[in-house]
Design a protein around this motif. Structure first.
Motif, mmCIF file in Angstrom:
data_model
loop_
_atom_site.group_PDB
_atom_site.id
_atom_site.type_symbol
_atom_site.label_atom_id
_atom_site.label_comp_id
_atom_site.label_asym_id
_atom_site.label_seq_id
_atom_site.Cartn_x
_atom_site.Cartn_y
_atom_site.Cartn_z
ATOM 1 N N ALA A 33 0.836 -1.206 0.000
ATOM 2 C CA ALA A 33 0.000 0.000 0.000
ATOM 3 C C ALA A 33 0.868 1.254 0.000
ATOM 4 C CB ALA A 33 -0.930 -0.012 1.211
ATOM 5 N N ALA A 34 1.938 1.234 0.777
ATOM 6 C CA ALA A 34 2.844 2.388 0.824
ATOM 7 C C ALA A 34 3.488 2.635 -0.537
ATOM 8 C CB ALA A 34 3.917 2.169 1.892
ATOM 9 N N ASP A 35 3.903 1.585 -1.218
ATOM 10 C CA ASP A 35 4.523 1.734 -2.542
ATOM 11 C C ASP A 35 3.530 2.301 -3.556
ATOM 12 O OD1 ASP A 35 6.955 0.742 -1.666
ATOM 13 O OD2 ASP A 35 6.443 -1.330 -2.165
ATOM 14 N N CYS A 36 2.266 1.851 -3.475
ATOM 15 C CA CYS A 36 1.240 2.354 -4.404
ATOM 16 C C CYS A 36 1.050 3.859 -4.238
ATOM 17 C CB CYS A 36 -0.082 1.636 -4.159
ATOM 18 S SG CYS A 36 -0.099 -0.101 -4.661
ATOM 19 N N ILE A 37 1.058 4.333 -2.999
ATOM 20 C CA ILE A 37 0.875 5.759 -2.739
ATOM 21 C C ILE A 37 2.141 6.536 -3.095
ATOM 22 C CG2 ILE A 37 0.347 7.477 -0.956
ATOM 23 C CD1 ILE A 37 -1.150 5.220 0.552
ATOM 24 N N ALA A 38 3.306 5.911 -2.900
ATOM 25 C CA ALA A 38 4.582 6.601 -3.124
ATOM 26 C C ALA A 38 4.915 6.767 -4.603
ATOM 27 C CB ALA A 38 5.703 5.842 -2.424
ATOM 28 N N GLU A 39 4.446 5.843 -5.448
ATOM 29 C CA GLU A 39 4.856 5.875 -6.856
ATOM 30 C C GLU A 39 4.550 7.200 -7.546
ATOM 31 O OE1 GLU A 39 4.678 2.944 -10.719
ATOM 32 O OE2 GLU A 39 2.897 3.112 -9.463
ATOM 33 N N PRO A 40 3.315 7.757 -7.465
ATOM 34 C CA PRO A 40 3.090 9.054 -8.109
ATOM 35 C C PRO A 40 3.866 10.192 -7.477
ATOM 36 C CG PRO A 40 1.169 8.380 -6.836
ATOM 37 C CD PRO A 40 2.079 7.204 -6.879
ATOM 38 N N LEU A 41 4.248 10.060 -6.215
ATOM 39 C CA LEU A 41 5.073 11.095 -5.591
ATOM 40 C C LEU A 41 6.455 11.146 -6.245
ATOM 41 C CD1 LEU A 41 4.142 10.513 -1.837
ATOM 42 C CD2 LEU A 41 3.481 12.460 -3.265
ATOM 43 N N ARG A 42 6.966 9.992 -6.628
ATOM 44 C CA ARG A 42 8.257 9.948 -7.323
ATOM 45 C C ARG A 42 8.126 10.423 -8.766
ATOM 46 N NH1 ARG A 42 8.205 4.638 -5.005
ATOM 47 N NH2 ARG A 42 9.424 4.532 -3.074
ATOM 48 N N LEU A 43 7.076 9.930 -9.450
ATOM 49 C CA LEU A 43 6.952 10.192 -10.885
ATOM 50 C C LEU A 43 6.422 11.588 -11.194
ATOM 51 C CD1 LEU A 43 5.451 6.782 -12.071
ATOM 52 C CD2 LEU A 43 7.827 7.537 -12.216
ATOM 53 N N LEU A 44 5.483 12.094 -10.396
ATOM 54 C CA LEU A 44 4.814 13.338 -10.723
ATOM 55 C C LEU A 44 5.277 14.527 -9.894
ATOM 56 C CD1 LEU A 44 1.146 12.002 -11.108
ATOM 57 C CD2 LEU A 44 2.921 12.215 -12.850
ATOM 58 N N VAL A 45 5.647 14.287 -8.650
ATOM 59 C CA VAL A 45 6.097 15.375 -7.779
ATOM 60 C C VAL A 45 7.618 15.501 -7.811
ATOM 61 C CG1 VAL A 45 5.998 16.312 -5.424
ATOM 62 C CG2 VAL A 45 4.070 15.025 -6.327
ATOM 63 N N GLY A 46 8.289 14.386 -8.105
ATOM 64 C CA GLY A 46 9.748 14.419 -8.202
ATOM 65 C C GLY A 46 10.469 14.232 -6.883
ATOM 66 N N LEU A 47 9.772 13.685 -5.873
ATOM 67 C CA LEU A 47 10.434 13.438 -4.596
ATOM 68 C C LEU A 47 11.420 12.290 -4.735
ATOM 69 C CD1 LEU A 47 7.520 13.786 -2.005
ATOM 70 C CD2 LEU A 47 9.107 15.527 -2.824
ATOM 71 N N LEU B 151 -1.340 -0.750 8.116
ATOM 72 C CA LEU B 151 -1.738 -1.426 6.872
ATOM 73 C C LEU B 151 -0.867 -1.038 5.686
ATOM 74 C CD1 LEU B 151 -5.638 -1.176 7.072
ATOM 75 C CD2 LEU B 151 -4.156 -3.040 7.848
ATOM 76 N N LEU B 152 0.001 -0.058 5.852
ATOM 77 C CA LEU B 152 0.793 0.435 4.726
ATOM 78 C C LEU B 152 1.773 -0.607 4.201
ATOM 79 C CD1 LEU B 152 1.508 4.124 5.828
ATOM 80 C CD2 LEU B 152 -0.007 3.332 3.998
ATOM 81 N N SER B 153 2.164 -1.535 5.024
ATOM 82 C CA SER B 153 3.117 -2.562 4.576
ATOM 83 C C SER B 153 2.420 -3.747 3.913
ATOM 84 C CB SER B 153 3.941 -3.058 5.761
ATOM 85 O OG SER B 153 3.103 -3.637 6.754
ATOM 86 N N ARG B 154 1.101 -3.762 3.916
ATOM 87 C CA ARG B 154 0.363 -4.886 3.339
ATOM 88 C C ARG B 154 0.213 -4.737 1.819
ATOM 89 N NH1 ARG B 154 -4.589 -6.435 7.489
ATOM 90 N NH2 ARG B 154 -3.327 -6.547 9.397
ATOM 91 N N PHE B 155 0.025 -5.885 1.165
ATOM 92 C CA PHE B 155 -0.193 -5.921 -0.270
ATOM 93 C C PHE B 155 -1.698 -5.934 -0.545
ATOM 94 C CE2 PHE B 155 4.112 -7.310 0.309
ATOM 95 C CZ PHE B 155 4.781 -6.796 -0.793
#
Length: 335
Positions: free
Chosen positions: A114-128, A151-155
Motif C-alpha cells: 500500500a505504501a509503494d502504491c501511494i509513493a509511486e506518483p510522488l516519485r513520478l509526478l512530484v519528483g520526490l 496497513l501500509l506494509s500490506r499488499f
C-alpha cells in the motif's frame, strides 16, 4: 469566473472494421459525440447514464488516457487535448488531474505494498527522491483517508475492499491535485462501505477545495454528492443542470425514465412504462435523428427530422429535446 475544466465539442470516434474486400465507406463508433461541459473550482459535477452510453470513454479522454478525435479540453486555460495521450503521463498537468478508478483491486499493482502504491506518483509526478520525504507524504495521505499506518506494509490481496479504495484515494490526493475524476468509485464496495467512502470524499473536497467529476450509475448517490448533474445517452449530453432541480423536475424524457426507476423507501414500485423500441446504434448514427427517438414515449415526426441540440430551459438548465417536459409557464416562473 473562469472554470477549472472547460470542455468544448469533444468527440471520440473509433474506426470499425471495413466490410469484406474493403468495400463501402469506413464506419465509426461514436462513443463520445459533441460533448461540452464545465467544472468550476471546488465544484462536484455528476455524470450519469446507462451502460454503454459513453461515460467511461469520456472519462478516459478527459484523463488523457485516450486521444480525442475532435474538440478541446481546457484545464486552467491550457488545452490538454493538444498533448498526445502517450506523452501526458510526464506532463506537468498530470499531477493536477487524477483519476480514481472503479475497481480498486484491478487498479493497484499486486506486487506493490500500500505504501509503494501511494509513493509511486510522488516519485513520478512530484519528483520526490529522498526516502524520508516520501515516507512522510505517504503517511500524511494515509491519515487523510483514514488508512491505519499498520496497513501500509500490506499488499492489495491482504486488504479489504474498503481499505483498497482508501489506498486508491490516498494515491490520488497524495500529489495534491486540483481535479479528481471519480469513475464509479464505490460500485465494487458493500453498501455500508460505500457510505464511509462517500463521506471521506465529501470531507476531502471540503478540506482541500477539490473539484470532482463524479461518474456513477447510482442516481441517489449523485443527487447527494453533486452540485450539478449531466445525463448522457448514446455519446451525447441530453440534460444538465443543478442536481436538485434535475432530479425533482426532469426536462428530458430519458431523465424522467431514470428518475422514475429510482427505488424509494416506503413507496410502491414504479409503474412507469419501459421505453418501447430498440436503442439506437452508436455506429454511424443518423445526424438528423434524435438518438432517443426510437425509445421515447413522446416522440413526434420532428424528432426523426432534426437532431436536437442543448438549449436553455431556465436558469442554469439545458436540455437536448424538441419537446422538453418542463412546460413554458414553469419556465417563466423559474426565470
Amino acid at each position: 469566473m473562469t472554470p477549472l475544466l472547460d470542455v468544448t465539442r469533444l468527440a471520440k470516434r473509433f474506426p470499425m472494421r471495413r466490410r469484406a474486400f474493403g468495400r463501402g465507406a469506413p464506419s465509426f463508433l461514436h462513443a463520445v459525440d459533441d460533448v461540452s461541459l464545465t467544472i468550476g473550482a471546488g465544484e462536484c459535477v455528476g455524470l450519469v447514464g446507462e451502460s454503454g452510453c459513453g461515460k467511461s470513454t469520456l472519462v478516459r479522454v478527459l484523463a488523457r488516457l485516450l486521444d480525442a478525435t475532435e474538440g478541446t479540453i481546457g484545464f486552467d486555460g491550457e488545452d490538454l487535448a493538444a498533448v498526445p495521450a502517450a506523452r501526458f503521463a510526464r506532463h506537468p498537468r498530470r499531477r493536477e488531474l487524477q483519476v480514481v478508478f472503479q475497481d480498486p483491486t484491478e487498479s493497484l499493482n499486486p506486487r506493490y505494498s500500500a505504501a509503494d502504491c501511494i509513493a509511486e506518483p510522488l516519485r513520478l509526478l512530484v519528483g520526490l527522491r529522498e526516502r524520508a520525504q516520501i515516507a512522510a507524504r505517504v503517511e500524511e495521505a494515509a491519515r487523510e483517508v483514514g488508512l491505519p499506518a499498520a496497513l501500509l506494509s500490506r499488499f492489495p490481496h491482504q486488504l479489504s475492499g474498503g481499505q483498497k479504495a482508501r489506498v486508491n484515494i490516498a494515491r490520488a490526493v497524495a500529489v495534491r491535485p486540483r481535479l479528481m475524476i471519480l469513475d464509479e468509485p464505490t460500485a465494487a464496495l458493500d453498501v455500508s462501505v460505500q457510505a464511509i467512502v462517500l463521506d471521506l470524499l465529501a470531507d476531502l473536497r471540503r478540506r482541500h477545495g477539490l473539484s470532482y467529476l463524479f461518474v456513477s450509475h447510482d442516481l441517489n448517490v449523485v443527487r447527494l454528492m453533486c452540485d450539478r448533474v449531466m445525463v448522457m445517452y448514446l455519446g451525447r449530453i441530453v440534460e444538465c443542470g443543478p442536481a436538485a432541480e434535475v432530479f425533482s423536475r426532469p426536462a428530458h424524457p430519458y431523465t424522467r425514465l431514470l428518475v422514475d426507476a429510482l427505488p424509494r423507501l416506503g413507496a410502491p414500485a414504479s409503474n412507469a412504462p419501459l421505453p418501447a423500441g430498440e436503442p439506437g446504434s452508436p455506429i454511424d448514427p443518423d445526424p438528423h435523428l434524435c438518438r432517443f427517438a426510437s425509445r421515447c414515449p413522446q416522440a413526434r415526426p420532428r424528432c426523426s427530422e432534426l437532431s436536437p441540440s442543448l438549449g436553455s430551459v431556465g436558469a442554469a438548465r439545458e436540455v437536448a429535446c424538441h419537446f422538453p417536459l418542463i412546460e413554458r409557464p414553469a419556465l417563466e416562473a423559474l426565470e
